[in-house]
Design a protein around this motif. Structure first.
Motif, PDB file in Angstrom:
ATOM      1  N   ALA A 220       0.951  -0.881  -0.039  1.00 49.02           N
ATOM      2  CA  ALA A 220       0.253   0.008  -0.070  1.00 49.02           C
ATOM      3  C   ALA A 220       1.193   1.322  -0.407  1.00 49.02           C
ATOM      4  CB  ALA A 220      -1.006  -0.009   1.116  1.00 49.02           C
ATOM      5  N   GLN A 221       2.245   0.817   1.163  1.00 48.73           N
ATOM      6  CA  GLN A 221       2.837   2.445   0.676  1.00 48.73           C
ATOM      7  C   GLN A 221       3.683   2.423  -0.540  1.00 48.73           C
ATOM      8  OE1 GLN A 221       2.700   4.363   3.311  1.00 48.73           O
ATOM      9  NE2 GLN A 221       4.278   5.707   2.110  1.00 48.73           N
ATOM     10  N   ALA A 222       4.062   1.191  -1.109  1.00 48.06           N
ATOM     11  CA  ALA A 222       4.353   1.659  -2.549  1.00 48.06           C
ATOM     12  C   ALA A 222       3.652   2.368  -3.694  1.00 48.06           C
ATOM     13  CB  ALA A 222       5.157   0.598  -3.002  1.00 48.06           C
ATOM     14  N   GLU A 223       3.078   1.609  -3.122  1.00 46.62           N
ATOM     15  CA  GLU A 223       1.421   2.089  -4.165  1.00 46.62           C
ATOM     16  C   GLU A 223       0.926   3.887  -3.970  1.00 46.62           C
ATOM     17  OE1 GLU A 223      -1.173   2.448  -7.640  1.00 46.62           O
ATOM     18  OE2 GLU A 223       0.544   1.606  -7.036  1.00 46.62           O
ATOM     19  N   MET A 224       1.556   4.090  -2.846  1.00 47.01           N
ATOM     20  CA  MET A 224       1.140   5.412  -2.708  1.00 47.01           C
ATOM     21  C   MET A 224       2.202   6.660  -2.819  1.00 47.01           C
ATOM     22  SD  MET A 224      -0.681   5.985   0.982  1.00 47.01           S
ATOM     23  CE  MET A 224       0.331   4.785   2.390  1.00 47.01           C
ATOM     24  N   ASP A 225       3.595   5.223  -3.004  1.00 45.41           N
ATOM     25  CA  ASP A 225       4.777   6.297  -3.115  1.00 45.41           C
ATOM     26  C   ASP A 225       5.161   5.944  -4.715  1.00 45.41           C
ATOM     27  OD1 ASP A 225       5.492   6.238  -0.732  1.00 45.41           O
ATOM     28  OD2 ASP A 225       6.789   4.572  -0.312  1.00 45.41           O
ATOM     29  N   ARG A 226       4.379   4.979  -5.150  1.00 42.79           N
ATOM     30  CA  ARG A 226       4.763   5.489  -7.093  1.00 42.79           C
ATOM     31  C   ARG A 226       3.466   6.796  -7.376  1.00 42.79           C
ATOM     32  NH1 ARG A 226       0.918   4.243 -11.266  1.00 42.79           N
ATOM     33  NH2 ARG A 226      -0.653   3.496  -9.883  1.00 42.79           N
ATOM     34  N   GLN A 227       2.008   6.619  -6.670  1.00 41.23           N
ATOM     35  CA  GLN A 227       1.183   7.475  -7.519  1.00 41.23           C
ATOM     36  C   GLN A 227       2.088   8.835  -6.885  1.00 41.23           C
ATOM     37  OE1 GLN A 227      -2.224   7.040  -4.762  1.00 41.23           O
ATOM     38  NE2 GLN A 227      -3.174   5.239  -6.247  1.00 41.23           N
ATOM     39  N   GLN A 228       2.556   9.325  -5.950  1.00 39.81           N
ATOM     40  CA  GLN A 228       3.278   9.997  -5.220  1.00 39.81           C
ATOM     41  C   GLN A 228       4.409  10.055  -6.046  1.00 39.81           C
ATOM     42  OE1 GLN A 228       2.279  12.529  -3.151  1.00 39.81           O
ATOM     43  NE2 GLN A 228       3.272  14.469  -3.975  1.00 39.81           N
ATOM     44  N   ALA A 229       4.376   9.544  -6.564  1.00 38.22           N
ATOM     45  CA  ALA A 229       5.772   9.887  -7.553  1.00 38.22           C
ATOM     46  C   ALA A 229       5.209  10.733  -9.314  1.00 38.22           C
ATOM     47  CB  ALA A 229       6.585   8.385  -7.753  1.00 38.22           C
ATOM     48  N   GLU A 230       4.502   9.737  -9.009  1.00 32.38           N
ATOM     49  CA  GLU A 230       3.703  10.240 -10.226  1.00 32.38           C
ATOM     50  C   GLU A 230       2.986  11.523 -10.390  1.00 32.38           C
ATOM     51  OE1 GLU A 230       2.008  10.135 -14.501  1.00 32.38           O
ATOM     52  OE2 GLU A 230       3.905   8.788 -13.554  1.00 32.38           O
ATOM     53  N   ARG A 231       2.768  12.210  -9.028  1.00 30.16           N
ATOM     54  CA  ARG A 231       2.297  12.991  -9.230  1.00 30.16           C
ATOM     55  C   ARG A 231       3.306  14.266  -9.460  1.00 30.16           C
ATOM     56  NH1 ARG A 231      -1.390  10.660  -5.060  1.00 30.16           N
ATOM     57  NH2 ARG A 231      -0.011  11.201  -3.388  1.00 30.16           N
ATOM     58  N   ASP A 232       5.032  13.646  -8.168  1.00 27.80           N
ATOM     59  CA  ASP A 232       6.125  14.261  -8.744  1.00 27.80           C
ATOM     60  C   ASP A 232       5.909  14.703  -9.837  1.00 27.80           C
ATOM     61  OD1 ASP A 232       5.529  14.797  -6.108  1.00 27.80           O
ATOM     62  OD2 ASP A 232       7.146  13.037  -6.119  1.00 27.80           O
ATOM     63  N   ARG A 233       6.179  13.612 -10.621  1.00 33.65           N
ATOM     64  CA  ARG A 233       6.156  13.440 -12.204  1.00 33.65           C
ATOM     65  C   ARG A 233       5.700  14.295 -13.413  1.00 33.65           C
ATOM     66  NH1 ARG A 233       5.649  12.465 -16.814  1.00 33.65           N
ATOM     67  NH2 ARG A 233       3.053  11.378 -15.990  1.00 33.65           N
ATOM     68  N   VAL A 234       4.290  14.929 -12.616  1.00 31.82           N
ATOM     69  CA  VAL A 234       3.079  15.388 -13.470  1.00 31.82           C
ATOM     70  C   VAL A 234       4.048  17.358 -13.029  1.00 31.82           C
ATOM     71  CG1 VAL A 234       1.208  16.500 -13.709  1.00 31.82           C
ATOM     72  CG2 VAL A 234       1.820  13.954 -13.641  1.00 31.82           C
ATOM     73  N   GLN A 235       4.230  16.855 -11.960  1.00 32.28           N
ATOM     74  CA  GLN A 235       4.536  18.738 -11.401  1.00 32.28           C
ATOM     75  C   GLN A 235       5.686  18.970 -11.441  1.00 32.28           C
ATOM     76  OE1 GLN A 235       2.597  20.393  -9.778  1.00 32.28           O
ATOM     77  NE2 GLN A 235       3.537  21.818 -10.199  1.00 32.28           N
TER      78      GLN A 235
ATOM     79  N   ASP B 273       5.954  22.339 -14.316  1.00 34.41           N
ATOM     80  CA  ASP B 273       6.931  23.116 -13.593  1.00 34.41           C
ATOM     81  C   ASP B 273       8.028  23.327 -14.394  1.00 34.41           C
ATOM     82  OD1 ASP B 273       5.715  22.938 -10.826  1.00 34.41           O
ATOM     83  OD2 ASP B 273       7.682  22.191  -9.793  1.00 34.41           O
ATOM     84  N   ARG B 274       8.804  22.361 -15.325  1.00 30.86           N
ATOM     85  CA  ARG B 274      10.186  22.789 -16.651  1.00 30.86           C
ATOM     86  C   ARG B 274       9.018  23.482 -17.884  1.00 30.86           C
ATOM     87  NH1 ARG B 274      11.299  17.151 -15.262  1.00 30.86           N
ATOM     88  NH2 ARG B 274       9.762  16.465 -16.634  1.00 30.86           N
ATOM     89  N   GLU B 275       7.875  23.070 -18.151  1.00 27.61           N
ATOM     90  CA  GLU B 275       6.945  23.851 -18.815  1.00 27.61           C
ATOM     91  C   GLU B 275       6.770  25.444 -18.066  1.00 27.61           C
ATOM     92  OE1 GLU B 275       2.910  21.987 -19.050  1.00 27.61           O
ATOM     93  OE2 GLU B 275       4.000  20.540 -20.795  1.00 27.61           O
ATOM     94  N   GLN B 276       6.487  25.390 -16.547  1.00 28.83           N
ATOM     95  CA  GLN B 276       5.721  26.826 -17.073  1.00 28.83           C
ATOM     96  C   GLN B 276       7.822  27.291 -16.205  1.00 28.83           C
ATOM     97  OE1 GLN B 276       3.698  28.280 -15.650  1.00 28.83           O
ATOM     98  NE2 GLN B 276       4.787  30.180 -15.158  1.00 28.83           N
ATOM     99  N   ALA B 277       8.619  26.884 -16.030  1.00 26.11           N
ATOM    100  CA  ALA B 277      10.002  26.805 -16.157  1.00 26.11           C
ATOM    101  C   ALA B 277      10.628  27.680 -17.638  1.00 26.11           C
ATOM    102  CB  ALA B 277      11.355  25.879 -15.615  1.00 26.11           C
TER     103      ALA B 277
END
Length: 256
Positions: free
Chosen positions: A110-125, A129-133
């Protein structure tokens, strides 16, 4: 079985188990009963293969299907089903550890899935951020270009303002000169008017013309004096030249 044979058997068994359980497995380590260390590894294959290693103790290998024991061995020696009672305490302890390890594995997944989802959110963010930069960099470049244009325009405006100021100063000086010249012209015109009035009065007084309206043209310079196209007699001419033709003064009068 000698100690050397037991050691070799434990080593070979551990190597085989390592190959098996590293495919898809979860595990947990425990200290229990003093110096006994339980390292529980549970494969998620079917049937599950549970390995329990005890420090300074035997190597237990347990195969289960659900809650049913399929196979149980100690140091590579399979224990018959009718002899499992002697190891019930060990088996129960293993089952507890298996349950704990499974629950921990569930939490880890479950934690790994949350970490994966957070990693995906971080990747999208990070992508946003790169586009905004990039947009910020482009805007910064445009701002710098506009600032440079504004600076150049400001320089041009200052130069034009300086030229305008200089021209305004020239215009002011010229206007001052024009006012001074206009003043002189007014004085000169007034002097000429008075001289003309005096001259006409003298002409009438000397009987050269009967009245003001009879004076049509007058030409006066340092050499001669002509009224209505006729030069005056020499005596009168000298009189008028002496009075009105001073220092090269000359005049011309027309009354058409």
């Amino acid at each position: 079985m000698t100690a050397i044979q037991t050691s070799i058997l434990r080593t070979v068994t551990l190597m085989l188990l390592t190959v098996i359980i590293t495919r898809t497995s979860f595990g947990q380590g425990y200290f229990s009963s003093g110096d006994r260390f339980f390292n529980v590894n549970v494969s998620e294959d079917s049937p599950r293969l549970t390995t329990v290693i005890c420090k300074d103790g035997p190597l237990y290998v347990l195969q289960m299907k659900g809650d049913r024991i399929m196979n149980f061995s100690v140091d590579g020696r399979t224990i018959p089903p009718d002899s499992l009672g002697r190891y019930q305490e060990v088996i129960d302890s293993i089952k507890v550890r298996i349950k704990e390890a499974a629950e921990q594995a569930k939490r880890d997944r479950a934690q790994a899935e949350m970490d994966r989802q957070q990693a995906e959110r971080d990747r999208v963010q990070a992508a946003r951020d790169r586009e905004q930069a990039e947009r910020d960099r482009s805007q910064s470049l445009l701002d710098r270009e506009q600032a440079e244009k504004n600076r150049l325009q400001a320089d041009q405006n200052r130069e034009q303002a300086e030229r305008d100021r200089e021209q305004a100063e020239r215009d002011r000086l010229q206007a001052e000169r024009d006012r001074e010249q206009a003043g002189r012209d007014r004085i000169r015109a007034e002097e000429d008017r008075k001289m003309t009035e005096n001259l006409i009065r003298d002409l009438i007084a000397d009987g050269i013309v009967p009245d003001r309206d009879s004076v049509h043209t007058v030409k006066l310079d340092a050499d001669e004096f002509i009224v209505n196209g006729k030069r005056l007699p020499e005596a009168l001419e000298k009189k008028y030249l002496a009075k009105y033709a001073k220092k090269g003064l000359s005049m011309s009068y027309h009354n058409d």
